[in-house]
Enzyme design. Structure first.
Site, short mmCIF file in Angstrom:
data_model
loop_
_atom_site.label_atom_id
_atom_site.label_comp_id
_atom_site.label_asym_id
_atom_site.label_seq_id
_atom_site.Cartn_x
_atom_site.Cartn_y
_atom_site.Cartn_z
N TYR A 122 -128.20 -21.44 112.04
CA TYR A 122 -129.34 -20.74 112.59
C TYR A 122 -130.42 -20.42 111.55
CZ TYR A 122 -126.24 -20.29 116.56
OH TYR A 122 -125.41 -20.57 117.60
N PRO A 135 -132.04 -20.70 124.21
CA PRO A 135 -131.89 -21.04 125.64
C PRO A 135 -132.74 -20.14 126.53
CG PRO A 135 -129.78 -20.54 124.57
CD PRO A 135 -130.86 -20.02 123.69
N HIS A 350 -130.87 -17.22 119.47
CA HIS A 350 -129.43 -17.48 119.52
C HIS A 350 -128.63 -16.96 118.33
CE1 HIS A 350 -125.90 -19.42 120.90
NE2 HIS A 350 -126.45 -20.48 121.45
N LYS A 429 -116.22 -25.59 142.57
CA LYS A 429 -114.95 -25.51 141.84
C LYS A 429 -113.75 -25.31 142.76
CE LYS A 429 -115.59 -20.61 140.68
NZ LYS A 429 -115.79 -19.65 139.56
N SER A 438 -108.62 -28.94 136.29
CA SER A 438 -109.42 -27.92 135.60
C SER A 438 -110.89 -28.16 135.90
CB SER A 438 -109.18 -28.00 134.09
OG SER A 438 -110.27 -27.48 133.38
N PRO A 439 -111.60 -27.19 136.49
CA PRO A 439 -113.02 -27.41 136.81
C PRO A 439 -113.87 -27.79 135.61
CG PRO A 439 -112.22 -25.48 137.98
CD PRO A 439 -111.12 -25.90 137.04
N ASP A 440 -113.65 -27.13 134.47
CA ASP A 440 -114.50 -27.44 133.32
C ASP A 440 -114.23 -28.86 132.81
OD1 ASP A 440 -116.43 -26.39 131.21
OD2 ASP A 440 -114.80 -27.18 129.99
N TYR A 462 -121.03 -32.83 122.97
CA TYR A 462 -120.74 -31.49 122.43
C TYR A 462 -120.49 -30.51 123.57
CZ TYR A 462 -121.77 -26.97 120.14
OH TYR A 462 -121.71 -25.68 119.66
N SER A 464 -119.13 -26.34 123.54
CA SER A 464 -118.69 -25.29 122.63
C SER A 464 -117.43 -24.59 123.17
CB SER A 464 -119.79 -24.25 122.40
OG SER A 464 -120.13 -23.61 123.62
N SER A 466 -115.13 -21.10 122.44
CA SER A 466 -115.19 -19.80 121.77
C SER A 466 -114.01 -19.60 120.84
CB SER A 466 -115.20 -18.68 122.82
OG SER A 466 -115.11 -17.42 122.19
N SER A 564 -122.70 -26.99 128.11
CA SER A 564 -121.99 -25.72 128.11
C SER A 564 -121.85 -25.24 129.54
CB SER A 564 -122.71 -24.66 127.27
OG SER A 564 -124.03 -24.50 127.71
N GLN A 565 -120.77 -24.56 129.78
CA GLN A 565 -120.54 -23.92 131.07
C GLN A 565 -120.93 -22.46 130.96
OE1 GLN A 565 -116.96 -22.66 134.11
NE2 GLN A 565 -116.59 -24.33 132.69
#
Length: 631
Positions: A122, A135, A350, A429, A438-440, A462, A464, A466, A564-565
């Site tokens: 960053y 974002p 961010h 979902k 798995s939905p993701d 990509y 992410s 956590s 990303s979700q």
């Protein structure tokens, strides 16, 4: 190397699903327990119950790395990469030396990566934060019949945000967990009052959690608005409305857009900032120490495919110099946007926090406004408590050219960003879960399939993950493009393949994705470890190993799909720009019976198109539905 590193943008929530991947899915949407406060596990970080981020085993990382680069290399190229890896990991070699440095660093630091990550991802990132880093978050669309309606909603939104700030201050934020494991909650304390300061080569961050004012922007003007009376109580919704109305009436004409300078390249903005500081330290200080910025936007005719896309563009960049890009201060962590034409949301800087605390705040604010909305009698003039103060910049003549250039640059960027946001309403979902997927992972594979059917090549991808189960944890990369995902796309496109072949390929691809994701969330991913090894070489003053310049590394980290979700209770969605010029961004909010998508690309790349990716993604999701529901 750092093209993909700069944005860990990106977010990770979904409901828990399937015992075999429960840790993965629950981290995508962590559980919350009201028994524990925001600082319960971190009041004394030296005694924190949160574990430290591990340094992965070097050999394990390199095994996973070799598998991840396979889709991007020919057999001969793979042999070259394999030889470089063998050389890197040999006993008494460079890799072992760098690994030892990381392990020693981890023994001394609470988190061996966190400071490095903040700087390289960053604060040292020099492109504009607009589009390239920050974002936008779109709230449910509103209908404002008048300016009074706009300001009444804005007053209620401010009231809701201040209520959320109070909950944070009182340590009443529900504790996020994965199963029984608590997650690091420090980012919640960095939502309000935080600001990024432009500096040459590396920016700074200031934290001003105890501030009692906000900044309101209208027609590029800046106003300081105290949020409390002299007695300390928060302003009523009626008083907030009256002050906002006074601000609008005092700024009916647009002024010089000083805020547009914050859309610039960070080193250019740092030059401008140093000039501004000479005569405007007090004004800058008031902006930077504010709890947040509220941008009251004018109607802007942003060319877009639909209302969702128009709202997304307003939150990402504001529409350019002739619209609302100058009615911003993009360095503030939180900047709420309430447009006269009904677009509502925020843009956020961010660097201090991931999207999860921001998305949870959005749900709180939307719910608060829906359930505690206070109407204001706008037909009468009241003797209200004036709490606002206009902030005026002295603009030296040497800044005029910078402002002209900033207008031109943001207009080019606005023109180049190709966005298409939509709701996929064929299913959501619930159907995916019904068929035990798995939905993701399912949606990730749909994007892999969509990219491959468009471009007929693997797309480095990509997502992410956590790492908040660790002290000061941020993110790790899930490399969603795999040998299995490419095989799945190829089998789906093979007209001779049977349905059972396709189902097997889908299950293998999803299983591979889940395995990678779970390892990433355990701190055992590839990309942060490799980044640490590279930065260790720089710290030790030794030559960066050839591994980091190899075709395998370069291609696998050129993230052509950035995803990303961001699951939210409200009908909102997050949006952002691609990581690379020839790439796509695709953020999604999986809901029970539909999925909100925000896709972007760049017009300047002739190979990509947000509209084409949307069509390919919809077709891919339809194909997959036909596959999993076939009897």
């Amino acid at each position: 190397m750092l093209n993909f590193v700069r944005r860990s943008l990106q977010l990770h929530y979904a409901n828990s699903f399937l015992k075999c991947c429960s840790a993965y899915e629950s981290l995508l949407r962590p559980n919350a327990s009201r028994k524990l406060s925001v600082t319960a596990f971190q009041k004394d970080s030296s005694k924190s119950k949160l574990p430290q981020l591990p340094v992965p085993n070097l050999d394990d990382t390199l095994v996973r790395y070799l598998k991840s680069v396979q889709p991007f290399l020919s057999p001969d190229e793979y042999k070259v990469t394999e030889a470089l890896v063998d050389d890197f990991k040999k006993q008494n070699g460079t890799g072992r030396q760098l690994q030892k440095f990381l392990e020693e660093r981890a023994s001394k630091e609470e988190n061996w990566l966190s400071d490095w990550w903040l700087n390289c991802a960053y604060l040292e990132f020099r492109k504009p934060v607009v589009v390239w880093s920050s974002p936008g978050l779109v709230f449910p669309m509103q209908t404002f019949g008048s300016v009074a309606d706009q300001l009444t909603y804005a007053a209620n939104m401010v009231k809701a945000a201040l209520s959320y700030k109070e909950i944070i201050d009182e340590n009443k934020i529900p504790q996020d967990k994965i199963g029984n494991d608590p997650l690091d909650m420090q980012q919640y304390n960095k939502i309000f009052g935080t600001c990024r300061i432009p500096r040459p080569q590396r920016d700074q961050i200031t934290y001003n959690n105890n501030s009692k004012h906000i900044i309101v922007m209208h027609n590029n003007h800046f106003f300081k608005l105290h949020t409390c009376y002299d007695g300390g109580n928060t302003l009523t919704t009626e008083d907030l409305y009256d002050n906002l109305l006074a601000i609008v009436e005092a700024s009916l004409e647009k002024t010089v857009p000083v805020g547009i300078l914050s859309t610039e390249n960070r080193d250019t903005w740092a030059e401008c900032y140093q000039i501004l500081e000479k005569d405007n330290k007090i004004v800058l200080r008031e902006i930077e120490t504010s709890l947040f910025v509220l941008s009251l936007d004018s109607i802007c005719d942003v060319s877009s495919a639909n209302a969702q896309t128009k709202a997304a563009l307003q939150t990402i960049h504001g529409g350019g110099s002739k619209c609302n890009s100058g009615n911003r201060w993009f360095d503030k962590t939180i900047q709420f946007i309430v447009s006269r034409s009904g677009e509502v949301g925020l843009t956020y800087e961010h660097s201090p926090a991931e999207g999860q605390p921001i998305a949870i705040m959005m749900d709180y604010i939307v719910d608060y406004v829906n359930n505690h909305y206070e109407s204001v009698d706008t037909s009468t003039t009241r003797n209200y408590s004036s709490q606002n103060q206009k902030l005026s910049f002295f603009i030296p003549g040497e800044l005029n050219e910078y402002i002209r250039n900033a207008k031109g640059n943001i207009n080019k960027l606005v023109k180049d960003l190709d966005a298409n946001c939509f709701t996929f309403d064929s299913y959501g979902k619930n159907l995916i879960k019904e068929h035990k997927y798995s939905p993701d992972s399912y949606i990730q594979m749909a994007q892999q399939y969509a990219f491959y059917r468009l471009h007929n090549v693997p797309g480095a991808h990509y997502e992410s993950a956590s790492t908040r189960r660790f002290l000061h944890g941020r993110t790790e990369t899930i490399r969603s493009c795999s040998v299995e995902s490419i095989k799945f796309a190829q089998v789906m496109l093979d007209k001779s393949a049977s349905g059972s072949d396709k189902v097997v390929a889908l299950k293998d691809a999803i299983s591979s994705h889940k395995d990678y994701a779970i390892n990433a969330m355990k701190g055992l991913g590839i990309d942060r470890h490799l980044l640490g090894l590279k930065l260790a070489a720089k710290e030790l003053g030794i030559e960066v190993p050839k591994l980091f310049f190899d075709a395998g590394f370069v291609r696998s980290s050129h993230m052509r799909i950035s995803t990303s979700q961001v699951a939210s209770k409200c009908d909102g969605f997050m949006c952002y720009g691609p990581l690379v010029l020839d790439g796509y961004a695709c953020c999604y909010n999986p809901r029970e019976e539909q999925i909100n998508f925000a896709i972007s690309a760049f017009h300047s790349c002739k190979e990509t198109s947000a509209a084409m990716f949307k069509e390919s993604l919809e077709n891919s999701l339809d194909d997959m539905k036909d596959l999993i529901t076939a009897k």
